[in-house]
Design a protein around this motif. Structure first.
Motif, PDB file in Angstrom:
ATOM      1  N   ASN A 111       0.811  -1.210   0.000  1.00  0.00           N
ATOM      2  CA  ASN A 111       0.000   0.000   0.000  1.00  0.00           C
ATOM      3  C   ASN A 111       0.846   1.262   0.000  1.00  0.00           C
ATOM      4  N   LYS A 112       1.972   1.229   0.724  1.00  0.00           N
ATOM      5  CA  LYS A 112       2.797   2.432   0.785  1.00  0.00           C
ATOM      6  C   LYS A 112       3.445   2.730  -0.559  1.00  0.00           C
ATOM      7  N   VAL A 113       3.985   1.706  -1.223  1.00  0.00           N
ATOM      8  CA  VAL A 113       4.631   1.933  -2.521  1.00  0.00           C
ATOM      9  C   VAL A 113       3.627   2.496  -3.517  1.00  0.00           C
ATOM     10  N   LEU A 114       2.432   1.901  -3.567  1.00  0.00           N
ATOM     11  CA  LEU A 114       1.418   2.392  -4.509  1.00  0.00           C
ATOM     12  C   LEU A 114       0.943   3.793  -4.134  1.00  0.00           C
ATOM     13  N   GLU A 115       0.821   4.055  -2.827  1.00  0.00           N
ATOM     14  CA  GLU A 115       0.407   5.390  -2.388  1.00  0.00           C
ATOM     15  C   GLU A 115       1.457   6.438  -2.723  1.00  0.00           C
ATOM     16  N   ARG A 116       2.736   6.104  -2.516  1.00  0.00           N
ATOM     17  CA  ARG A 116       3.816   7.042  -2.821  1.00  0.00           C
ATOM     18  C   ARG A 116       3.844   7.376  -4.319  1.00  0.00           C
ATOM     19  N   ILE A 117       3.607   6.368  -5.143  1.00  0.00           N
ATOM     20  CA  ILE A 117       3.598   6.588  -6.590  1.00  0.00           C
ATOM     21  C   ILE A 117       2.454   7.526  -6.973  1.00  0.00           C
ATOM     22  N   GLU A 118       1.269   7.255  -6.447  1.00  0.00           N
ATOM     23  CA  GLU A 118       0.104   8.078  -6.788  1.00  0.00           C
ATOM     24  C   GLU A 118       0.276   9.503  -6.270  1.00  0.00           C
ATOM     25  N   THR A 119       0.750   9.638  -5.030  1.00  0.00           N
ATOM     26  CA  THR A 119       0.931  10.963  -4.439  1.00  0.00           C
ATOM     27  C   THR A 119       2.015  11.749  -5.172  1.00  0.00           C
ATOM     28  N   ASP A 159       8.981  -4.617  -9.852  1.00  0.00           N
ATOM     29  CA  ASP A 159       8.136  -5.126 -10.929  1.00  0.00           C
ATOM     30  C   ASP A 159       6.728  -4.540 -10.801  1.00  0.00           C
ATOM     31  N   MET A 160       6.198  -4.512  -9.589  1.00  0.00           N
ATOM     32  CA  MET A 160       4.874  -3.940  -9.360  1.00  0.00           C
ATOM     33  C   MET A 160       4.867  -2.443  -9.638  1.00  0.00           C
ATOM     34  N   ALA A 161       5.891  -1.729  -9.145  1.00  0.00           N
ATOM     35  CA  ALA A 161       5.945  -0.278  -9.324  1.00  0.00           C
ATOM     36  C   ALA A 161       6.019   0.098 -10.799  1.00  0.00           C
ATOM     37  N   ARG A 162       6.795  -0.662 -11.553  1.00  0.00           N
ATOM     38  CA  ARG A 162       6.906  -0.381 -12.990  1.00  0.00           C
ATOM     39  C   ARG A 162       5.543  -0.525 -13.664  1.00  0.00           C
ATOM     40  N   GLY A 163       4.783  -1.555 -13.263  1.00  0.00           N
ATOM     41  CA  GLY A 163       3.445  -1.737 -13.815  1.00  0.00           C
ATOM     42  C   GLY A 163       2.504  -0.622 -13.401  1.00  0.00           C
ATOM     43  N   ALA A 164       2.619  -0.178 -12.141  1.00  0.00           N
ATOM     44  CA  ALA A 164       1.749   0.903 -11.661  1.00  0.00           C
ATOM     45  C   ALA A 164       2.024   2.198 -12.402  1.00  0.00           C
ATOM     46  N   VAL A 165       3.283   2.472 -12.702  1.00  0.00           N
ATOM     47  CA  VAL A 165       3.646   3.692 -13.426  1.00  0.00           C
ATOM     48  C   VAL A 165       3.103   3.673 -14.854  1.00  0.00           C
ATOM     49  N   ARG A 166       3.056   2.485 -15.444  1.00  0.00           N
ATOM     50  CA  ARG A 166       2.483   2.386 -16.800  1.00  0.00           C
ATOM     51  C   ARG A 166       1.020   2.810 -16.822  1.00  0.00           C
ATOM     52  N   GLU A 167       0.335   2.658 -15.691  1.00  0.00           N
ATOM     53  CA  GLU A 167      -1.076   3.023 -15.612  1.00  0.00           C
ATOM     54  C   GLU A 167      -1.275   4.499 -15.266  1.00  0.00           C
ATOM     55  N   ARG A 218       1.129  10.480 -15.665  1.00  0.00           N
ATOM     56  CA  ARG A 218       1.915  11.595 -15.131  1.00  0.00           C
ATOM     57  C   ARG A 218       3.332  11.172 -14.730  1.00  0.00           C
ATOM     58  N   LEU A 219       3.618   9.879 -14.825  1.00  0.00           N
ATOM     59  CA  LEU A 219       4.932   9.370 -14.436  1.00  0.00           C
ATOM     60  C   LEU A 219       5.498   8.469 -15.514  1.00  0.00           C
ATOM     61  N   LYS A 220       6.810   8.242 -15.445  1.00  0.00           N
ATOM     62  CA  LYS A 220       7.471   7.275 -16.319  1.00  0.00           C
ATOM     63  C   LYS A 220       8.449   6.453 -15.486  1.00  0.00           C
ATOM     64  N   ARG A 221       8.871   5.323 -16.009  1.00  0.00           N
ATOM     65  CA  ARG A 221       9.733   4.406 -15.251  1.00  0.00           C
ATOM     66  C   ARG A 221      10.974   5.105 -14.722  1.00  0.00           C
ATOM     67  N   ARG A 252      -2.076  -7.888 -12.910  1.00  0.00           N
ATOM     68  CA  ARG A 252      -1.912  -7.515 -11.511  1.00  0.00           C
ATOM     69  C   ARG A 252      -2.867  -6.383 -11.129  1.00  0.00           C
ATOM     70  N   ASP A 253      -3.383  -6.463  -9.899  1.00  0.00           N
ATOM     71  CA  ASP A 253      -4.271  -5.428  -9.384  1.00  0.00           C
ATOM     72  C   ASP A 253      -3.428  -4.363  -8.692  1.00  0.00           C
ATOM     73  N   PHE A 254      -3.487  -3.110  -9.176  1.00  0.00           N
ATOM     74  CA  PHE A 254      -2.677  -2.032  -8.628  1.00  0.00           C
ATOM     75  C   PHE A 254      -3.451  -1.131  -7.665  1.00  0.00           C
ATOM     76  N   THR A 255      -4.599  -1.603  -7.185  1.00  0.00           N
ATOM     77  CA  THR A 255      -5.396  -0.788  -6.280  1.00  0.00           C
ATOM     78  C   THR A 255      -4.798  -0.805  -4.881  1.00  0.00           C
ATOM     79  N   GLN A 256      -4.492   0.394  -4.349  1.00  0.00           N
ATOM     80  CA  GLN A 256      -4.013   0.456  -2.973  1.00  0.00           C
ATOM     81  C   GLN A 256      -5.184   0.675  -2.031  1.00  0.00           C
ATOM     82  N   LEU A 257      -5.082   0.112  -0.833  1.00  0.00           N
ATOM     83  CA  LEU A 257      -6.119   0.298   0.182  1.00  0.00           C
ATOM     84  C   LEU A 257      -5.644   1.384   1.131  1.00  0.00           C
ATOM     85  N   LEU A 258      -6.420   2.431   1.254  1.00  0.00           N
ATOM     86  CA  LEU A 258      -6.020   3.575   2.063  1.00  0.00           C
ATOM     87  C   LEU A 258      -6.643   3.518   3.458  1.00  0.00           C
TER      88      LEU A 258
END
Length: 460
Positions: free
Chosen positions: A148-156, A190-198, A201-204, A432-438
């Motif tokens: 959750n933290k990695v996905l939250e940091r990417i989104e934020t 591997d997960m973070a790279r996939g999340a960034v593709r979605e 506003r970000l790139k690898r 892969r499911d990239f949904t973070q739970l807040l």
């Protein structure tokens, strides 16, 4: 001390800890001990056993967190389960002091036989700021938090305009280059790279992954050429691998590094995420017992898995797994002892159960534990891995398949195997499911906001 009248007064086999060893010992003993008029009691603060090799995949979202744990209640139907911690043992009187998980008054529990299965805990060092900034990868809760933290940091970070703050948010650091560290950083990357593709506003290239290892190589369990391939593969993926480097400080999220060769400064940078995987140590609760302990804090045991002092084995006392120093009769263990891994823990647990039944009830013979390590397998993200099986090295897709195959079979209980494998199939089909739970740390936030009367606008 509180009364123990709410617990069974039958002759007790007390199992201290409900991890690999505790689960398998209890499962293999419960019916036979019950048939002989006794009872098996497992004391653990958690109601489940965690399959720790799956934690990196839980952190990466390829395995559901609940599927990586095994419920004690579901699979130990004939076992007395106590939610708490054994905080002291007096084997001279065959009593243990238990501290309830709910914070209630400690109480004493008598036993006839005791099995030390308390496992290991994360080994840390007195590094300034580590306790405040770091997190381990030893529990299911830590793995869920990391996902959750990695996905939250990417989104934020994707909404940040301050470049320094953005760089800090997108910097992820793992300390420790053993199996746990390598699997953790590669799976999360591997997960973070996939999340960034979605996220458009970000790139690898915005992501920064750094692995810090104090030794001159990674993964001592594999061959040197395989270890070199692992480092090369990680660097090709953009992961910085800093060998012969140690963490000197992490105060305020500012990581200061030191060169292990000459103890000189090796640079510094800021990071919001610091994962510590630099080893484990025997559960320190063993020091609150009257059992013989070796210089590494492990309970001393012989090859029959009996706790053993200078004058020989102690009657009614057994130990196995990470908390114990069990001789490796094959000669392959570090320092002459079995290495702390799940492979030995599960096999020792089954042997211990048979030996205890043989010793206590005359069912069979007491046999020394002997098992040659089959090797090691590691996943490094989707379709990538490294393995050393019976001296045969593999890397890439074949190693990844070996990793999935071995751990799919090694996962305890058929229903858990099915849940894990079905999850893998679902990810293969749907991705892969990239949904973070807040708000997991503050689940009442929405309710409190709804139940709090809105403030009236100030009068003009």
């Amino acid at each position: 001390m509180a009364s123990q009248t709410q617990f069974s007064d039958r002759p007790r086999v007390l199992v201290v800890g409900g991890g690999y060893v505790g689960l398998y010992v209890a499962k293999n003993l419960q019916k036979k001990v019950k048939a002989n008029g006794g009872i098996v009691t497992v004391v653990d603060p958690l109601p489940y056993m965690t399959y720790q090799p799956f934690l990196p995949e839980v952190a990466a979202g390829t395995i559901n967190a609940r599927n990586a744990v095994v419920s004690h209640r579901m699979h130990l139907k004939d076992t007395e389960l106590i939610s708490g911690k054994v905080v002291a043992i007096n084997h001279a009187t065959h009593t243990a002091t238990v501290e309830p998980a709910d914070g209630g008054a400690p109480f004493e529990l008598s036993y006839r036989d005791v099995v030390m299965a308390a496992g290991s805990v994360t080994r840390t060092f007195p590094i300034p700021g580590l306790a405040e900034a770091g997190i381990g990868m030893k529990t299911i809760e830590e793995a869920v938090e990391m996902r959750n933290k990695v996905l939250e940091r990417i989104e934020t970070a994707s909404l940040m305009t301050d470049q320094a703050a953005r760089a800090r948010a997108l910097t992820f650091v793992v300390v420790g280059g053993g199996f746990a560290g390598i699997e953790t950083i590669t799976e999360i990357e591997d997960m973070a790279r996939g999340a960034v593709r979605e996220n458009n506003r970000l790139k690898r290239e915005d992501l920064r992954f750094v692995m810090i290892e104090a030794m001159g190589r990674v993964m001592p369990e594999v061959k040197p050429d395989q270890a070199e391939w692992v480092v090369s593969s990680m660097r090709e993926r953009g992961i910085e691998v800093l060998l012969n480097t140690s963490l000197a400080s992490a105060e305020g999220g500012l990581l200061k590094l030191i060169n292990m060769a000459d103890k000189s400064p090796a640079g510094e940078f800021e990071a919001d995420t610091l994962i510590w995987t630099a080893g484990v140590q025997a559960n320190p609760m063993v020091r609150a017992t009257d059992f013989p302990i070796d210089d590494r804090g492990r309970v001393r045991a012989n090859a029959e898995l009996r706790i053993t002092g200078d004058d020989g084995p102690l009657e009614g006392a057994w130990a196995a797994g990470d908390v114990s120093a069990v001789p490796d009769l094959t000669g392959g263990g570090v320092g002459g002892f079995c290495v702390p891994n799940a492979q030995h823990a599960v096999r020792q647990a089954k042997r211990l159960a048979k030996n205890l039944l043989a010793d206590r009830y005359g069912e069979g013979q007491v046999v020394e534990y002997r098992h040659k390590n089959l090797g090691a397998v590691a996943g490094m993200g989707q379709y990538k891995g490294v393995a050393n099986i019976m001296g045969f090295g593999m890397k890439g897709l074949p190693a990844w398949l070996a990793h999935r195959g071995y751990h799919g079979m090694a996962m305890p209980m058929f229903e858990r195997k099915f849940r894990v494998v079905s999850g893998w199939v679902s990810n293969f089909v749907w991705g892969r499911d990239f949904t973070q739970l807040l708000n997991l740390k503050n689940p009442r936030k929405a309710f409190v906001e709804a139940a709090t009367p809105a403030k009236k606008p100030a009068a003009k």
